[in-house]
Design a protein around this motif. Structure first.
Motif, PDB file in Angstrom:
ATOM      1  N   VAL A  43     -10.873  -7.392   6.272  1.00  0.00           N
ATOM      2  CA  VAL A  43     -10.275  -6.666   5.436  1.00  0.00           C
ATOM      3  C   VAL A  43     -11.166  -6.477   4.258  1.00  0.00           C
ATOM      4  O   VAL A  43     -12.263  -6.948   3.928  1.00  0.00           O
ATOM      5  CB  VAL A  43      -8.915  -7.247   4.897  1.00  0.00           C
ATOM      6  CG1 VAL A  43      -7.971  -6.865   6.079  1.00  0.00           C
ATOM      7  CG2 VAL A  43      -9.044  -8.534   4.550  1.00  0.00           C
ATOM      8  N   ASP A  44     -11.054  -5.391   3.216  1.00  0.00           N
ATOM      9  CA  ASP A  44     -11.771  -5.080   2.206  1.00  0.00           C
ATOM     10  C   ASP A  44     -11.731  -5.952   1.122  1.00  0.00           C
ATOM     11  O   ASP A  44     -12.841  -5.850   0.316  1.00  0.00           O
ATOM     12  CB  ASP A  44     -11.517  -3.676   1.668  1.00  0.00           C
ATOM     13  CG  ASP A  44     -10.238  -3.551   1.256  1.00  0.00           C
ATOM     14  OD1 ASP A  44      -9.180  -4.534   1.362  1.00  0.00           O
ATOM     15  OD2 ASP A  44      -9.791  -2.642   0.449  1.00  0.00           O
ATOM     16  N   ARG A  89      -0.377   1.396  14.979  1.00  0.00           N
ATOM     17  CA  ARG A  89      -1.536   0.839  13.974  1.00  0.00           C
ATOM     18  C   ARG A  89      -0.679  -0.374  13.264  1.00  0.00           C
ATOM     19  O   ARG A  89      -0.912  -0.450  11.930  1.00  0.00           O
ATOM     20  CB  ARG A  89      -1.700   2.074  13.116  1.00  0.00           C
ATOM     21  CG  ARG A  89      -2.573   3.359  13.884  1.00  0.00           C
ATOM     22  CD  ARG A  89      -2.759   4.430  12.958  1.00  0.00           C
ATOM     23  NE  ARG A  89      -3.466   4.248  11.856  1.00  0.00           N
ATOM     24  CZ  ARG A  89      -5.065   4.217  12.079  1.00  0.00           C
ATOM     25  NH1 ARG A  89      -5.546   4.159  13.165  1.00  0.00           N
ATOM     26  NH2 ARG A  89      -5.632   4.133  10.867  1.00  0.00           N
ATOM     27  N   ARG A  92      -3.157  -2.449  10.787  1.00  0.00           N
ATOM     28  CA  ARG A  92      -3.591  -1.665   9.801  1.00  0.00           C
ATOM     29  C   ARG A  92      -2.371  -1.373   8.716  1.00  0.00           C
ATOM     30  O   ARG A  92      -2.500  -1.635   7.377  1.00  0.00           O
ATOM     31  CB  ARG A  92      -3.913  -0.409  10.292  1.00  0.00           C
ATOM     32  CG  ARG A  92      -5.561  -0.579  10.992  1.00  0.00           C
ATOM     33  CD  ARG A  92      -5.970   0.751  11.411  1.00  0.00           C
ATOM     34  NE  ARG A  92      -7.224   0.444  12.311  1.00  0.00           N
ATOM     35  CZ  ARG A  92      -8.308   0.441  12.283  1.00  0.00           C
ATOM     36  NH1 ARG A  92      -8.706   0.346  10.884  1.00  0.00           N
ATOM     37  NH2 ARG A  92      -9.146   0.291  12.985  1.00  0.00           N
ATOM     38  N   ARG A  93      -1.122  -0.985   8.958  1.00  0.00           N
ATOM     39  CA  ARG A  93      -0.119  -0.864   8.288  1.00  0.00           C
ATOM     40  C   ARG A  93       0.413  -2.097   7.579  1.00  0.00           C
ATOM     41  O   ARG A  93       0.933  -2.301   6.381  1.00  0.00           O
ATOM     42  CB  ARG A  93       1.101  -0.122   9.164  1.00  0.00           C
ATOM     43  CG  ARG A  93       0.989   1.148   9.563  1.00  0.00           C
ATOM     44  CD  ARG A  93       1.883   1.655  10.437  1.00  0.00           C
ATOM     45  NE  ARG A  93       1.518   2.893  11.085  1.00  0.00           N
ATOM     46  CZ  ARG A  93       1.751   3.892  10.984  1.00  0.00           C
ATOM     47  NH1 ARG A  93       2.384   4.480   9.812  1.00  0.00           N
ATOM     48  NH2 ARG A  93       1.498   5.013  11.800  1.00  0.00           N
ATOM     49  N   CYS A  95      -1.633  -4.540   6.563  1.00  0.00           N
ATOM     50  CA  CYS A  95      -2.467  -4.914   5.661  1.00  0.00           C
ATOM     51  C   CYS A  95      -2.375  -3.883   4.704  1.00  0.00           C
ATOM     52  O   CYS A  95      -2.379  -4.438   3.174  1.00  0.00           O
ATOM     53  CB  CYS A  95      -3.846  -4.920   6.210  1.00  0.00           C
ATOM     54  SG  CYS A  95      -4.211  -6.268   7.306  1.00  0.00           S
ATOM     55  N   GLU A  96      -2.051  -2.758   4.756  1.00  0.00           N
ATOM     56  CA  GLU A  96      -2.015  -1.720   3.640  1.00  0.00           C
ATOM     57  C   GLU A  96      -0.694  -1.946   2.815  1.00  0.00           C
ATOM     58  O   GLU A  96      -0.839  -1.821   1.735  1.00  0.00           O
ATOM     59  CB  GLU A  96      -1.782  -0.289   4.522  1.00  0.00           C
ATOM     60  CG  GLU A  96      -3.130   0.040   4.789  1.00  0.00           C
ATOM     61  CD  GLU A  96      -2.711   1.410   5.874  1.00  0.00           C
ATOM     62  OE1 GLU A  96      -1.790   2.185   5.637  1.00  0.00           O
ATOM     63  OE2 GLU A  96      -4.007   2.020   6.396  1.00  0.00           O
ATOM     64  N   TYR A 100      -4.362  -4.094   1.144  1.00  0.00           N
ATOM     65  CA  TYR A 100      -5.760  -4.331   1.849  1.00  0.00           C
ATOM     66  C   TYR A 100      -5.873  -3.064   2.876  1.00  0.00           C
ATOM     67  O   TYR A 100      -5.065  -2.575   3.359  1.00  0.00           O
ATOM     68  CB  TYR A 100      -5.720  -5.581   2.737  1.00  0.00           C
ATOM     69  CG  TYR A 100      -5.613  -6.717   1.816  1.00  0.00           C
ATOM     70  CD1 TYR A 100      -6.811  -7.711   1.700  1.00  0.00           C
ATOM     71  CD2 TYR A 100      -4.173  -7.428   1.370  1.00  0.00           C
ATOM     72  CE1 TYR A 100      -6.468  -8.822   0.885  1.00  0.00           C
ATOM     73  CE2 TYR A 100      -4.485  -8.300   0.506  1.00  0.00           C
ATOM     74  CZ  TYR A 100      -5.396  -9.335   0.603  1.00  0.00           C
ATOM     75  OH  TYR A 100      -5.342 -10.356  -0.487  1.00  0.00           O
ATOM     76  N   ARG A 101      -7.186  -3.009   2.956  1.00  0.00           N
ATOM     77  CA  ARG A 101      -7.741  -2.086   3.889  1.00  0.00           C
ATOM     78  C   ARG A 101      -8.670  -2.671   5.177  1.00  0.00           C
ATOM     79  O   ARG A 101      -9.368  -3.472   4.647  1.00  0.00           O
ATOM     80  CB  ARG A 101      -8.646  -0.760   3.305  1.00  0.00           C
ATOM     81  CG  ARG A 101      -8.860   0.285   4.320  1.00  0.00           C
ATOM     82  CD  ARG A 101      -9.759   1.437   3.308  1.00  0.00           C
ATOM     83  NE  ARG A 101     -11.184   0.875   2.966  1.00  0.00           N
ATOM     84  CZ  ARG A 101     -12.333   0.693   3.521  1.00  0.00           C
ATOM     85  NH1 ARG A 101     -12.095   0.967   5.058  1.00  0.00           N
ATOM     86  NH2 ARG A 101     -13.357   0.036   3.116  1.00  0.00           N
ATOM     87  N   VAL A 102      -8.246  -2.402   6.440  1.00  0.00           N
ATOM     88  CA  VAL A 102      -8.879  -2.932   7.392  1.00  0.00           C
ATOM     89  C   VAL A 102     -10.242  -2.305   7.603  1.00  0.00           C
ATOM     90  O   VAL A 102     -10.213  -1.004   7.684  1.00  0.00           O
ATOM     91  CB  VAL A 102      -8.037  -2.834   8.554  1.00  0.00           C
ATOM     92  CG1 VAL A 102      -8.906  -3.233  10.000  1.00  0.00           C
ATOM     93  CG2 VAL A 102      -6.706  -3.576   8.580  1.00  0.00           C
ATOM     94  N   THR A 103     -11.415  -2.923   7.631  1.00  0.00           N
ATOM     95  CA  THR A 103     -12.556  -2.499   7.844  1.00  0.00           C
ATOM     96  C   THR A 103     -13.200  -2.709   9.204  1.00  0.00           C
ATOM     97  O   THR A 103     -14.027  -2.187   9.787  1.00  0.00           O
ATOM     98  CB  THR A 103     -13.569  -3.097   6.596  1.00  0.00           C
ATOM     99  OG1 THR A 103     -13.693  -4.407   7.118  1.00  0.00           O
ATOM    100  CG2 THR A 103     -13.189  -2.865   5.380  1.00  0.00           C
TER     101      THR A 103
END
Length: 139
Positions: A43-44, A89, A92-93, A95-96, A100-103
């Motif tokens: 994550v970012d 997803r 990703r959802r 984390c969002e 957070y943004r999945v990288t």
């Protein structure tokens, strides 16, 4: 049935099972069967035990709350997650939802089948034991 390492720009990478048996795929992927899927995630920004606890206990996404899962922090920005659910997803959802943004997202295991050290585009046949366990799980 074979295992393939796959990579698509900006999307999930990792383990992919290839088969021409649509029945077994449908049986294995049914959410109610609760088969484990494990991912490596980056994550970012920095994660901590609070992040882990929130992820593990379920988060509201797509009009439902995710089922409990297992998260193991592997670095300041990385963790492994084991899901028994497969919402669109989902990681990703989740984390969002926590900001957070999945990288990077890489599937490393489906049930008893592990990606191991396959490189992008490589294939390997399932071992007899792996195939037996998958067929057994599919009924």
């Amino acid at each position: 049935m074979v295992v393939r390492e796959y990579k698509a720009k900006g999307e999930t990478t990792g383990l992919l099972l290839l088969t021409n048996d649509g029945d077994i795929v449908n049986k294995l992927l049914r959410a109610e069967n609760g088969h484990e899927k494990e991912y490596e995630v980056r994550v970012d920004h920095k994660i901590d035990d609070e992040f882990r606890a929130k992820m593990e206990n379920g988060l509201p996404i797509l009009g439902t709350t995710t089922l409990p899962c297992k998260v193991r922090i592997t670095g300041p920005h990385t963790f492994n997650i084991i899901l028994k659910q497969g919402l669109n997803r989902q990681i990703r959802r989740m984390c969002e939802y926590l900001g957070y943004r999945v990288t990077r997202l890489r599937r490393i295991r489906f049930m008893n089948v592990e990606l191991g050290n396959l490189k992008s585009g490589e294939l390997r046949k399932l071992t007899p034991s792996e195939l037996h366990k998958l067929l057994e799980a599919a009924g």
